[in-house]
Design a protein around this motif. Sequence first.
Motif, PDB file in Angstrom:
ATOM      1  N   PRO A 118       0.811  -1.221   0.000  1.00  0.00           N
ATOM      2  CA  PRO A 118       0.000   0.000   0.000  1.00  0.00           C
ATOM      3  C   PRO A 118       0.842   1.267   0.000  1.00  0.00           C
ATOM      4  CG  PRO A 118      -0.879  -1.591   1.560  1.00  0.00           C
ATOM      5  CD  PRO A 118       0.430  -2.149   1.083  1.00  0.00           C
ATOM      6  N   ASN A 119       0.384   2.253  -0.810  1.00  0.00           N
ATOM      7  CA  ASN A 119       1.160   3.485  -0.927  1.00  0.00           C
ATOM      8  C   ASN A 119       0.292   4.740  -0.929  1.00  0.00           C
ATOM      9  OD1 ASN A 119       2.593   5.449  -3.260  1.00  0.00           O
ATOM     10  ND2 ASN A 119       3.879   4.836  -1.529  1.00  0.00           N
ATOM     11  N   ARG A 120      -0.701   4.833  -1.808  1.00  0.00           N
ATOM     12  CA  ARG A 120      -1.576   5.997  -1.876  1.00  0.00           C
ATOM     13  C   ARG A 120      -3.028   5.536  -1.969  1.00  0.00           C
ATOM     14  NH1 ARG A 120       2.466   8.436  -0.226  1.00  0.00           N
ATOM     15  NH2 ARG A 120       3.965   9.446  -1.626  1.00  0.00           N
ATOM     16  N   VAL A 123     -10.478   8.834  -2.148  1.00  0.00           N
ATOM     17  CA  VAL A 123     -11.904   8.711  -2.405  1.00  0.00           C
ATOM     18  C   VAL A 123     -12.362  10.049  -2.969  1.00  0.00           C
ATOM     19  CG1 VAL A 123     -14.185   8.303  -1.402  1.00  0.00           C
ATOM     20  CG2 VAL A 123     -12.181   7.085  -0.503  1.00  0.00           C
ATOM     21  N   SER A 124     -13.175  10.022  -4.028  1.00  0.00           N
ATOM     22  CA  SER A 124     -13.660  11.269  -4.606  1.00  0.00           C
ATOM     23  C   SER A 124     -14.590  11.973  -3.630  1.00  0.00           C
ATOM     24  CB  SER A 124     -14.368  11.016  -5.939  1.00  0.00           C
ATOM     25  OG  SER A 124     -15.574  10.295  -5.741  1.00  0.00           O
ATOM     26  N   ALA A 125     -14.801  13.278  -3.840  1.00  0.00           N
ATOM     27  CA  ALA A 125     -15.587  14.085  -2.903  1.00  0.00           C
ATOM     28  C   ALA A 125     -17.002  13.557  -2.725  1.00  0.00           C
ATOM     29  CB  ALA A 125     -15.617  15.533  -3.366  1.00  0.00           C
ATOM     30  N   SER A 126     -17.566  12.922  -3.758  1.00  0.00           N
ATOM     31  CA  SER A 126     -18.920  12.375  -3.678  1.00  0.00           C
ATOM     32  C   SER A 126     -18.970  11.033  -2.967  1.00  0.00           C
ATOM     33  CB  SER A 126     -19.496  12.199  -5.083  1.00  0.00           C
ATOM     34  OG  SER A 126     -18.841  11.128  -5.753  1.00  0.00           O
ATOM     35  N   GLY A 127     -17.799  10.409  -2.780  1.00  0.00           N
ATOM     36  CA  GLY A 127     -17.722   9.073  -2.194  1.00  0.00           C
ATOM     37  C   GLY A 127     -17.873   7.961  -3.210  1.00  0.00           C
ATOM     38  N   ARG A 128     -18.053   8.312  -4.483  1.00  0.00           N
ATOM     39  CA  ARG A 128     -18.328   7.298  -5.503  1.00  0.00           C
ATOM     40  C   ARG A 128     -17.076   6.589  -6.008  1.00  0.00           C
ATOM     41  NH1 ARG A 128     -21.635   8.165 -11.242  1.00  0.00           N
ATOM     42  NH2 ARG A 128     -20.829   6.285 -12.289  1.00  0.00           N
ATOM     43  N   MET A 129     -16.010   7.349  -6.284  1.00  0.00           N
ATOM     44  CA  MET A 129     -14.817   6.796  -6.914  1.00  0.00           C
ATOM     45  C   MET A 129     -13.720   6.565  -5.875  1.00  0.00           C
ATOM     46  SD  MET A 129     -16.069   6.830  -9.945  1.00  0.00           S
ATOM     47  CE  MET A 129     -14.711   6.424 -11.059  1.00  0.00           C
ATOM     48  N   VAL A 130     -13.026   5.439  -6.009  1.00  0.00           N
ATOM     49  CA  VAL A 130     -11.919   5.107  -5.115  1.00  0.00           C
ATOM     50  C   VAL A 130     -10.706   4.742  -5.969  1.00  0.00           C
ATOM     51  CG1 VAL A 130     -11.094   3.597  -3.268  1.00  0.00           C
ATOM     52  CG2 VAL A 130     -13.519   4.244  -3.360  1.00  0.00           C
ATOM     53  N   ALA A 131      -9.561   5.309  -5.638  1.00  0.00           N
ATOM     54  CA  ALA A 131      -8.331   5.016  -6.383  1.00  0.00           C
ATOM     55  C   ALA A 131      -7.217   4.678  -5.408  1.00  0.00           C
ATOM     56  CB  ALA A 131      -7.922   6.214  -7.242  1.00  0.00           C
ATOM     57  N   TRP A 132      -6.365   3.759  -5.800  1.00  0.00           N
ATOM     58  CA  TRP A 132      -5.268   3.321  -4.946  1.00  0.00           C
ATOM     59  C   TRP A 132      -3.984   3.184  -5.761  1.00  0.00           C
ATOM     60  CZ3 TRP A 132      -9.585   0.601  -6.248  1.00  0.00           C
ATOM     61  CH2 TRP A 132      -9.401  -0.451  -7.158  1.00  0.00           C
ATOM     62  N   THR A 133      -2.863   3.237  -5.041  1.00  0.00           N
ATOM     63  CA  THR A 133      -1.554   2.997  -5.635  1.00  0.00           C
ATOM     64  C   THR A 133      -0.799   2.033  -4.741  1.00  0.00           C
ATOM     65  OG1 THR A 133      -1.487   5.271  -6.480  1.00  0.00           O
ATOM     66  CG2 THR A 133       0.586   4.041  -6.474  1.00  0.00           C
ATOM     67  N   LEU A 134      -0.126   1.066  -5.357  1.00  0.00           N
ATOM     68  CA  LEU A 134       0.708   0.128  -4.620  1.00  0.00           C
ATOM     69  C   LEU A 134       2.079   0.040  -5.273  1.00  0.00           C
ATOM     70  CD1 LEU A 134      -2.364  -1.455  -5.107  1.00  0.00           C
ATOM     71  CD2 LEU A 134      -1.423  -2.590  -3.093  1.00  0.00           C
ATOM     72  N   PHE A 135       3.094  -0.185  -4.456  1.00  0.00           N
ATOM     73  CA  PHE A 135       4.409  -0.531  -4.975  1.00  0.00           C
ATOM     74  C   PHE A 135       4.399  -2.018  -5.311  1.00  0.00           C
ATOM     75  CE2 PHE A 135       6.302   3.301  -2.888  1.00  0.00           C
ATOM     76  CZ  PHE A 135       6.955   3.791  -4.011  1.00  0.00           C
ATOM     77  N   VAL A 136       4.730  -2.335  -6.560  1.00  0.00           N
ATOM     78  CA  VAL A 136       4.856  -3.723  -6.970  1.00  0.00           C
ATOM     79  C   VAL A 136       6.302  -4.183  -6.837  1.00  0.00           C
ATOM     80  CG1 VAL A 136       4.524  -5.361  -8.866  1.00  0.00           C
ATOM     81  CG2 VAL A 136       2.901  -3.471  -8.547  1.00  0.00           C
ATOM     82  N   ASP A 137       7.228  -3.319  -7.210  1.00  0.00           N
ATOM     83  CA  ASP A 137       8.668  -3.539  -7.012  1.00  0.00           C
ATOM     84  C   ASP A 137       9.257  -2.262  -6.447  1.00  0.00           C
ATOM     85  OD1 ASP A 137       9.074  -6.224  -8.106  1.00  0.00           O
ATOM     86  OD2 ASP A 137       8.562  -5.328 -10.035  1.00  0.00           O
ATOM     87  N   GLY A 138      10.199  -2.399  -5.505  1.00  0.00           N
ATOM     88  CA  GLY A 138      10.791  -1.224  -4.880  1.00  0.00           C
ATOM     89  C   GLY A 138       9.880  -0.659  -3.813  1.00  0.00           C
ATOM     90  N   HIS A 139      10.339   0.412  -3.158  1.00  0.00           N
ATOM     91  CA  HIS A 139       9.555   0.978  -2.063  1.00  0.00           C
ATOM     92  C   HIS A 139       9.749   2.482  -1.920  1.00  0.00           C
ATOM     93  CE1 HIS A 139      13.557   0.195  -0.373  1.00  0.00           C
ATOM     94  NE2 HIS A 139      13.301   1.168   0.465  1.00  0.00           N
ATOM     95  N   ASP A 273       4.482  12.699   0.234  1.00  0.00           N
ATOM     96  CA  ASP A 273       3.101  12.358   0.571  1.00  0.00           C
ATOM     97  C   ASP A 273       2.184  12.969  -0.471  1.00  0.00           C
ATOM     98  OD1 ASP A 273       1.079  11.206   2.088  1.00  0.00           O
ATOM     99  OD2 ASP A 273       0.828  12.957   3.372  1.00  0.00           O
ATOM    100  N   GLN A 274       0.967  12.462  -0.544  1.00  0.00           N
ATOM    101  CA  GLN A 274      -0.056  13.087  -1.361  1.00  0.00           C
ATOM    102  C   GLN A 274      -0.836  14.025  -0.452  1.00  0.00           C
ATOM    103  OE1 GLN A 274      -2.771  10.376  -3.295  1.00  0.00           O
ATOM    104  NE2 GLN A 274      -3.490  11.935  -4.724  1.00  0.00           N
ATOM    105  N   PRO A 275      -0.714  15.335  -0.679  1.00  0.00           N
ATOM    106  CA  PRO A 275      -1.317  16.289   0.259  1.00  0.00           C
ATOM    107  C   PRO A 275      -2.834  16.282   0.215  1.00  0.00           C
ATOM    108  CG  PRO A 275      -0.410  17.432  -1.649  1.00  0.00           C
ATOM    109  CD  PRO A 275       0.007  15.992  -1.775  1.00  0.00           C
ATOM    110  N   LEU A 276      -3.447  16.966   1.187  1.00  0.00           N
ATOM    111  CA  LEU A 276      -4.897  17.083   1.308  1.00  0.00           C
ATOM    112  C   LEU A 276      -5.252  18.556   1.472  1.00  0.00           C
ATOM    113  CD1 LEU A 276      -7.741  15.611   2.001  1.00  0.00           C
ATOM    114  CD2 LEU A 276      -7.114  16.156   4.373  1.00  0.00           C
ATOM    115  N   TRP A 277      -6.260  19.015   0.725  1.00  0.00           N
ATOM    116  CA  TRP A 277      -6.760  20.376   0.907  1.00  0.00           C
ATOM    117  C   TRP A 277      -7.710  20.389   2.098  1.00  0.00           C
ATOM    118  CZ3 TRP A 277      -5.397  24.674  -2.023  1.00  0.00           C
ATOM    119  CH2 TRP A 277      -4.630  24.430  -3.161  1.00  0.00           C
ATOM    120  N   LEU A 278      -7.324  21.110   3.169  1.00  0.00           N
ATOM    121  CA  LEU A 278      -8.228  21.266   4.312  1.00  0.00           C
ATOM    122  C   LEU A 278      -9.290  22.310   4.007  1.00  0.00           C
ATOM    123  CD1 LEU A 278      -5.987  21.155   7.516  1.00  0.00           C
ATOM    124  CD2 LEU A 278      -7.557  19.418   6.672  1.00  0.00           C
TER     125      LEU A 278
END
Length: 321
Positions: A118-120, A123-139, A273-278
């Motif tokens: 697990p890396n990134r 969830v979209s603002a509506s809660g509908r879409m979910v996206a993820w990123t994983l390291f397959v090789d390396g870290h 890191d992937q930042p977040l807009w507060l």
Amino acid sequence: MNRNLVAALAALLLAGVVAGYVVHARQSPAARDLGAQSVTAHSVEPGLQVLSNGVLSTVSLSDPQGARALTPLQCDRAHAAAGTVACLVPVDAFRGTHIQILDRQLRLQREIPLTGFPNRLRVSASGRMVAWTLFVDGHSYATTGFSTSAGILDTKTGTLVPTLEDFASTVDGKPYAAADKNFWGVTFAADDNRFYATMSTGGQRYLVEGDFAARKVRAIARNVECPSLSADGRRIAFKAAVDGHPRNGWRLSVLDLATMAVTPTAETRSVDDQPLWLDSETIAYALQRDDGVNDVWTVAASSTGQPHLLVPQANSPALVN
């Protein structure tokens, strides 16, 4: 005693030891101290969701350094919006990585097995879409030879895209096909179709704008990693490799999509890191200390001011309304 029974009991004992070791290893002494200032919760409460040593938690935005509500859920990365909670579950001795999609009461809605670390997660603002990123090789994004896998789930239709590498790509206005494409750090626009991400290929790291329905992406800028789109869709907060070389670290910056002007923030430490807009003027992000413990910080989405500690011993911030 039956030899098969003895073997079974020994296996159970070993499993308990391994599980106990994993839990203990994940807890630094500083993080274990959170028990004195936390309460138990079985749902995600309004406020700021964070991971407290891997435990899904929420804190009050009015007192983010005060008591936090700890849920029973453990994640390596987490995010949430509009009642959808996403959790990249840690790899352990018995099971590989998988993503869990839950509701606000942490009731499991869907679970998808994944390959990698697990890396990134977004969830979209509506809660509908979910996206993820994983390291397959390396870290680490600072090294060469790593490989990532980025996928998207439409929770409304059930459409699953296991990897963005299958999307048609355009670079400099021309169709682009290469075997070394890697994607990471997806962020969604308000329409739940357009998205932005990083695409690495040929030694370059591009900001790409994607069309989920059309299954295509196009490069629009260079040296933009782990983008985060502002609520008004006009700016992207991201990490920019110093002098274009990730081995030099990253500078937290903001891109104006209308002018393509880049403004480095007042955070001069390397932010991976992937930042977040507060809000429209404030960005939150995690920074790791020398002892390996993460803290969540904030800084203005401009070159003014200075960084401020928001939540100690935490990472993966997400606004929960």
